[in-house]
Design a protein around this motif. Structure first.
Motif, short mmCIF file in Angstrom:
data_model
loop_
_atom_site.label_atom_id
_atom_site.label_comp_id
_atom_site.label_asym_id
_atom_site.label_seq_id
_atom_site.Cartn_x
_atom_site.Cartn_y
_atom_site.Cartn_z
N GLY A 152 -9.47 -75.17 74.06
CA GLY A 152 -8.45 -76.09 74.52
C GLY A 152 -7.90 -77.01 73.45
O GLY A 152 -7.01 -77.81 73.73
N SER A 153 -8.38 -76.89 72.23
CA SER A 153 -7.92 -77.76 71.14
C SER A 153 -6.50 -77.42 70.74
O SER A 153 -6.19 -76.26 70.45
CB SER A 153 -8.81 -77.61 69.90
N ALA A 154 -5.63 -78.43 70.72
CA ALA A 154 -4.25 -78.23 70.27
C ALA A 154 -4.19 -78.14 68.75
O ALA A 154 -3.38 -77.40 68.20
CB ALA A 154 -3.36 -79.37 70.75
N GLY A 155 -5.05 -78.89 68.09
CA GLY A 155 -5.04 -78.95 66.64
C GLY A 155 -6.16 -78.16 66.00
O GLY A 155 -7.19 -77.90 66.62
N MET A 156 -5.92 -77.78 64.75
CA MET A 156 -6.93 -77.12 63.93
C MET A 156 -7.44 -78.15 62.93
O MET A 156 -6.64 -78.82 62.27
CB MET A 156 -6.32 -75.95 63.17
N ASP A 157 -8.75 -78.26 62.82
CA ASP A 157 -9.33 -79.19 61.87
C ASP A 157 -9.04 -78.76 60.44
O ASP A 157 -9.16 -77.58 60.10
CB ASP A 157 -10.84 -79.31 62.05
N LEU A 158 -8.66 -79.73 59.61
CA LEU A 158 -8.48 -79.53 58.17
C LEU A 158 -9.67 -80.13 57.45
O LEU A 158 -10.15 -81.21 57.82
CB LEU A 158 -7.19 -80.19 57.69
N TYR A 159 -10.12 -79.46 56.40
CA TYR A 159 -11.35 -79.84 55.71
C TYR A 159 -11.06 -80.30 54.28
O TYR A 159 -10.18 -79.75 53.62
CB TYR A 159 -12.30 -78.64 55.66
N ALA A 160 -11.84 -81.27 53.83
CA ALA A 160 -11.71 -81.77 52.46
C ALA A 160 -12.20 -80.71 51.49
O ALA A 160 -13.34 -80.27 51.56
CB ALA A 160 -12.51 -83.06 52.29
N CYS A 161 -11.33 -80.32 50.58
CA CYS A 161 -11.69 -79.35 49.54
C CYS A 161 -11.87 -80.13 48.24
O CYS A 161 -10.97 -80.18 47.38
CB CYS A 161 -10.62 -78.28 49.41
N ILE A 162 -13.02 -80.78 48.14
CA ILE A 162 -13.34 -81.62 46.99
C ILE A 162 -14.72 -81.22 46.48
O ILE A 162 -15.55 -80.74 47.25
CB ILE A 162 -13.29 -83.12 47.36
N SER A 163 -14.96 -81.40 45.18
CA SER A 163 -16.24 -81.01 44.61
C SER A 163 -17.28 -82.12 44.67
O SER A 163 -18.47 -81.86 44.56
CB SER A 163 -16.05 -80.55 43.16
N GLU A 164 -16.81 -83.36 44.85
CA GLU A 164 -17.74 -84.48 44.98
C GLU A 164 -17.16 -85.50 45.95
O GLU A 164 -15.96 -85.48 46.25
CB GLU A 164 -18.03 -85.13 43.63
N ALA A 165 -18.02 -86.36 46.47
CA ALA A 165 -17.61 -87.35 47.45
C ALA A 165 -16.51 -88.26 46.90
O ALA A 165 -16.48 -88.56 45.70
CB ALA A 165 -18.81 -88.18 47.89
N VAL A 166 -15.62 -88.69 47.79
CA VAL A 166 -14.55 -89.61 47.45
C VAL A 166 -14.68 -90.82 48.37
O VAL A 166 -14.72 -90.67 49.59
CB VAL A 166 -13.16 -88.96 47.66
N THR A 167 -14.77 -92.02 47.79
CA THR A 167 -14.91 -93.24 48.58
C THR A 167 -13.58 -93.97 48.67
O THR A 167 -12.90 -94.16 47.66
CB THR A 167 -15.98 -94.16 47.99
N LEU A 168 -13.23 -94.33 49.90
CA LEU A 168 -12.05 -95.16 50.15
C LEU A 168 -12.56 -96.56 50.46
O LEU A 168 -13.23 -96.78 51.46
CB LEU A 168 -11.26 -94.63 51.35
N ASP A 169 -12.25 -97.49 49.59
CA ASP A 169 -12.61 -98.88 49.84
C ASP A 169 -11.69 -99.45 50.92
O ASP A 169 -10.65 -98.86 51.23
CB ASP A 169 -12.51 -99.71 48.55
N ALA A 170 -12.05 -100.58 51.47
CA ALA A 170 -11.24 -101.22 52.51
C ALA A 170 -9.80 -101.37 52.02
O ALA A 170 -9.55 -101.84 50.91
CB ALA A 170 -11.83 -102.59 52.85
N GLY A 171 -8.85 -100.91 52.82
CA GLY A 171 -7.44 -101.01 52.49
C GLY A 171 -6.93 -99.98 51.50
O GLY A 171 -5.73 -99.94 51.22
N GLU A 172 -7.77 -99.13 50.99
CA GLU A 172 -7.39 -98.17 49.95
C GLU A 172 -6.81 -96.89 50.55
O GLU A 172 -7.19 -96.46 51.63
CB GLU A 172 -8.60 -97.84 49.08
N ARG A 173 -5.89 -96.27 49.80
CA ARG A 173 -5.30 -94.99 50.15
C ARG A 173 -5.67 -93.96 49.09
O ARG A 173 -5.64 -94.26 47.90
CB ARG A 173 -3.77 -95.09 50.21
N LYS A 174 -5.95 -92.74 49.53
CA LYS A 174 -6.19 -91.64 48.60
C LYS A 174 -5.69 -90.35 49.23
O LYS A 174 -5.65 -90.21 50.45
CB LYS A 174 -7.68 -91.50 48.27
N THR A 175 -5.32 -89.40 48.37
CA THR A 175 -4.88 -88.09 48.81
C THR A 175 -6.02 -87.10 48.64
O THR A 175 -6.59 -86.99 47.55
CB THR A 175 -3.64 -87.64 48.01
N ILE A 176 -6.33 -86.40 49.71
CA ILE A 176 -7.45 -85.45 49.72
C ILE A 176 -6.89 -84.04 49.87
O ILE A 176 -6.19 -83.73 50.84
CB ILE A 176 -8.42 -85.75 50.88
#
Length: 145
Positions: free
Chosen positions: A21-45
């Motif tokens: 019943g899911s309308a959407g397909m989950d998208l997954y992070a394709c990264i080699s190491e963890a990425v931290t978003l600090d409060a208020g921060e924007r990043k492209t994954i």
């Protein structure tokens, strides 16, 4: 309808629907190491995939995952992402941390959802007159108290 998906990186995960019943397909992070978003921060994954829609009558729309938004304050930095039918580049997801705590995206985390929807392509008719309605030009909050 068929959606062609190309893996651009070996460790990319093909989008999946969690349930029938899911309308959407989950998208997954394709990264080699963890990425931290600090409060208020924007990043492209990056997701490590590109797609081919069947024709210009369809678009792929990227939405936030409700759990990330409600539990952690993580949403899309552009509201809704729009993937045009002629785009063949990598799908990347702009995330923003709207909370007051850091949040870490780990490799292969589900970061957004993609919904394929029809797109109406109108013929533009420039005019000097528009039909009248009860609301007319009433703006924000004009229909309620």
């Amino acid at each position: 309808m068929k959606l062609k998906i190309k893996k651009l990186h070996e460790n990319a995960i093909i989008p999946t629907r969690a349930t029938n019943g899911s309308a959407g397909m989950d998208l997954y992070a394709c990264i080699s190491e963890a990425v931290t978003l600090d409060a208020g921060e924007r990043k492209t994954i990056p997701t490590g995939i590109s797609i081919e829609l069947p024709d210009n009558g369809f678009g792929a729309f990227i939405f936030a995952r409700s759990g990330l938004g409600i539990k952690h304050g993580i949403s899309l930095s552009n509201g809704v992402g729009v993937i045009d039918s002629d785009y063949r580049g990598e799908i990347c997801v702009g995330l923003i941390n709207q909370s007051n705590r850091s949040y870490t995206v780990n490799p292969n985390d589900r970061i957004a959802q993609m919904v394929i929807m029809p797109v109406c392509i109108p013929q533009i008719d420039v005019t000097d007159d528009l039909s009248e309605t009860q609301r007319s030009s009433g703006g924000f909050g004009s229909t309620g108290k």
